[in-house]
Structures are given as C-alpha cells and as structure tokens.
Design an enzyme around this catalytic site. Structure first.
Site, PDB file in Angstrom:
ATOM      1  N   PHE A   1       0.855  -1.194   0.000  1.00  0.00           N
ATOM      2  CA  PHE A   1       0.000   0.000   0.000  1.00  0.00           C
ATOM      3  C   PHE A   1       0.886   1.238   0.000  1.00  0.00           C
ATOM      4  CE2 PHE A   1      -2.411   3.530   1.709  1.00  0.00           C
ATOM      5  CZ  PHE A   1      -3.578   3.448   0.966  1.00  0.00           C
TER       6      PHE A   1
ATOM      7  N   LYS B   1       2.746  10.195   8.338  1.00  0.00           N
ATOM      8  CA  LYS B   1       2.055   9.738   9.548  1.00  0.00           C
ATOM      9  C   LYS B   1       2.634  10.288  10.857  1.00  0.00           C
ATOM     10  CE  LYS B   1      -0.283   5.594   7.827  1.00  0.00           C
ATOM     11  NZ  LYS B   1      -1.678   5.900   8.093  1.00  0.00           N
TER      12      LYS B   1
ATOM     13  N   ASP C   1       9.390   2.730   1.809  1.00  0.00           N
ATOM     14  CA  ASP C   1       8.225   3.468   2.295  1.00  0.00           C
ATOM     15  C   ASP C   1       8.101   3.191   3.794  1.00  0.00           C
ATOM     16  OD1 ASP C   1       5.696   4.220   3.107  1.00  0.00           O
ATOM     17  OD2 ASP C   1       4.677   3.537   1.290  1.00  0.00           O
TER      18      ASP C   1
END
Ligand SMILES: Cc1ncc(COP(=O)(O)O)c(C=O)c1O
Length: 400
Positions: free
Chosen positions: A134, A250, A221
C-alpha cells in the site's frame, strides 16, 4: 455498533465510519462527544506519536501559531533546514523534500526514480513493487499499490511497475532478469495496510545488494513503520541497511500533517528548481511539529518505550490467544502489531468501540494495533484485557 453507518449528507462517503466523534484526548485516551472514554490502540492510524494533548507539543505549536503558520517555498523556511538535518542524520542520508501526506511523499519517490532512469537514458523506467503493498491513493501510488480491491474503478492505472512477492529473492531476480528498464525497488519494511507482513532482514539485505549491483534505487516506504514505531527510528535499520530514498509521513508531525522524502547521494540532486513542489509542504507550523516530535521522542526515550512496551504487548497477546481456534498469528514489531484471524473481522471494530477500545482491521481479517508510542505497560495490559474477550466471543460464534 456497525462500521457502515450512513455518513453526513455533505461529506463524501469515502469511509465506513463508526458512529462516534472524538472531541478530546489526553495521553493514550480519547473521549467522544457523549463523554465516553476510549483507550486509543489506533493513534489516528499510526499518526499520534506523542498521544493526545502532549504537555510540551501543544504549547510549542501554540507558540508557532502565534508567530507564523505558513509562508511559501518561494522563501527560505529555517525549520526545513533544521528538520532535514535531523532526519537525514538519523537516517544516514543527505537531503529531504517536505510535503504533507504519505502519498505525496511516495509520489516524490516515484518521480525521483523516473528522473534517475531518464538521467541514464531510460525512456520507460520501471519500478519493482510488491504484492499486498500500500503506497497511497493518488493514481501513481495506487498503481504501485498491490490491492485490486482499492484499484477497482480507477483504471487506467499507470504503467511502469513490476510486481513481485515478498521475501522471495529468486522471484525478484527472475522478474528483473535482463530488463534494462528497471530503475528502483520500492517496498514497505512491514506492510501495514496489507496486513502486517514483515520483510525479513536477510531479504532486505539481499535487495540492497541487488540494487547496488544493478544501480537501482532502493526506496523504502517508512510512512507507517518509521519515526520510532518499531523501536528504531526507521524499521529498515533493524536490517542494518540504508536506502537511497525513504518516504515518511504519519507519525512525523504527531498529528500535524507532515510528509517527507529523504534521499541519499544517488538521489539527492535529481530534483532541480521547477521539477517538483507543493504549496503547503514544509510550512513553518509543520516543520515545528516535526522538530518537536523528534525532540520529545528522543528526550523521553520513546524508541526504547516502543520496543519494550511493544514486546510486552505482543507477548501478552500471544499468551491471551494461545490455543484459541481461529487466531492464526500475532505478528509485527514494536508498537505495530497484527492479530490475524481465520475470518473477516470488521464487526469487531464496533464491538471494541462499545467496550472502550479503538483499533483498526486491515486486509479484512487482521486486527491492527498502532497506538501512540507513549503507551505504558499498564495500558498495554488494558488493551489485552479489553480485546481478548471480544475476539474470543466472536470466534466462538458460528462463522458467517
Ligand atoms: C505504507 C504507507 N504508505 C503510504 C500511505 C499513504 O499515506 P497517506 O494516507 O498520508 O497518503 C500509507 C497510509 O496508510 C501507508 O501506510
């Protein structure tokens, strides 16, 4: 309580929302508009690094609000230099570009890889990506994502991605053999949305070696795994490697939107003025949030806390679910844990919410815990005490 409540008539229907609204928080607890308290096992999906209403973060942000919120990337933003220096020192990399979200960081990474390829005369650069990955929901990051369910309805997706399975170096070699267009490998150290799947340390080292041997960029990532979540600043550091490009978001701003892409020497100079940009990225408020988050994390030993409390929580979950039919595995590292059940379990979100516990379910059947990094051992025990009976009762019901 169900997760498919009708949403507002005016807000687009993009999320199956639980029928509560959180209006305040303190530490690892939040309260809804009816005054009901919840233990926060979700941390805003791995965002609220320092928990809620942190006594040092909030005054620092308030001070910044009164000074300047936004200027423009047409001018120098001193906070960018400070945060870039700090992040690159922690990562062993050299330069940073700041943006606002994870997908934006990954877009920048994909553009870096393509520019890297074009610099070598490769007209149609290709990036290796993973099954179950993702990377975001823009068209490029959705194309890199390995989930047909969330790609459905948005074609045509971008070309330029080659997909391989996790932890299988032979598959990676086979997929890229003799292909001169490969420019990069892009991976999550632990796949978060994909269901808490870890890349093995030996695999990461082999990918690093392949990237070196073939002059590819290794792009990691760390949007969900980074900023201390696994007990190191960045999860790949457990494998003792350094990527060429790393995306962050985040937890970096503890709730204030901050994204970043970091580059090492192979990718640091690829962008030149005019190649890339973003209006909000790197604004003074966002930079202050990032700087203070890292400062407080270091001062309060939150990496060690994530490792210690995470190990305790994982052990307690394993003990609570040992021998329970229907629990396939408890996995993950630090404060990024997943409990995989043998059946879809979205219904647990509402039941846990009623019991006063927040978490999420990924990949249909994996309960995901990504609480603030300030979680205490007592709070970890409380998560298990709230969660275990709900999961056991659910598994005792006839399968739907
Ligand atoms: C690994 C990873 N990459 C990228 C993203 C996208 O981040 P954002 O939602 O901020 O665009 C996420 C979000 O869950 C993520 O977990």
């Amino acid at each position: 309580m169900s997760a498919t409540e009708p949403t507002s008539p005016h807000v687009m229907n993009t999320y199956g929302r639980l029928p509560i609204a959180l209006e305040r928080g303190q530490g690892c607890r939040v309260w809804d508009t009816n005054g009901k308290a919840y233990l926060d096992g979700l941390g805003g999906i791995a965002v609220n690094t320092l928990g809620h209403n942190h006594p040092e973060l909030v005054p620092a942000l308030a001070e910044q609000l009164g000074r300047i919120i936004h200027s423009s990337n047409y001018y120098h933003v001193p906070g960018q230099e400070t945060l870039a220096a700090r992040l690159t020192a922690l990562a062993g990399m050299t330069n940073a570009f700041f943006c606002c979200t994870g997908l934006e960081a990954n877009e920048a990474a994909i553009k870096l890889a393509r520019k890297f390829g074009h610099g070598k005369g490769i007209e149609k650069p290709q990036i290796v990506v993973y099954e179950h990955a993702f990377h975001g929901r823009s068209i490029a990051t959705l194309s890199a994502t390995g989930n047909p369910k969330i790609q459905a309805g948005f074609g045509p997706l971008l070309e330029g991605f080659i997909r391989v399975p996790l932890n299988d170096v032979d598959a990676l070699k086979q997929a890229t053999e003799g292909n001169p267009n490969v420019v990069a490998v892009m991976l999550e150290t632990i796949q978060g949305e994909g269901g808490i799947h870890e890349m093995r340390a030996d695999y990461l080292k082999q990918v690093r070696a392949l990237c070196d041997a073939n002059d590819w960029l290794m792009m990691i990532d760390e949007i969900q795994t980074g900023i201390g979540r696994t007990g190191k600043w960045f999860a790949h550091q457990w494998a003792g490697i350094v990527p060429d490009v790393m995306s962050l978001a985040k937890g970096l701003g503890s709730g204030v939107p901050v994204g970043a892409v970091l580059a090492g020497p192979k990718a640091a100079d690829l962008f030149q003025p005019g190649n890339h940009g973003t209006t909000f990225g790197g604004n003074p408020l966002a930079m202050r949030a990032g700087i203070e988050t890292l400062r407080i994390m270091e001062k309060d030993g939150l990496l060690d806390n994530a490792a210690k409390v995470g190990a305790h929580l994982k052990g307690a979950l394993q003990a609570a679910f040992e021998g329970v039919a229907g629990v396939k595995e408890v996995r993950g590292q630090g404060l990024m844990l997943g409990i995989e059940l043998d059946r879809p379990c979205g219904v647990l979100l509402g039941r846990a919410c009623e019991a006063g516990l927040l978490f999420s379910v990924t990949a249909d059947s994996v309960i995901r815990l990504v609480p603030p990094l300030i979680l205490t051992v007592a709070e970890a025990d409380e998560i298990v005490a709230l969660l275990a009976p709900i999961v056991k009762a659910f598994l005792a019901e006839p399968a739907q």
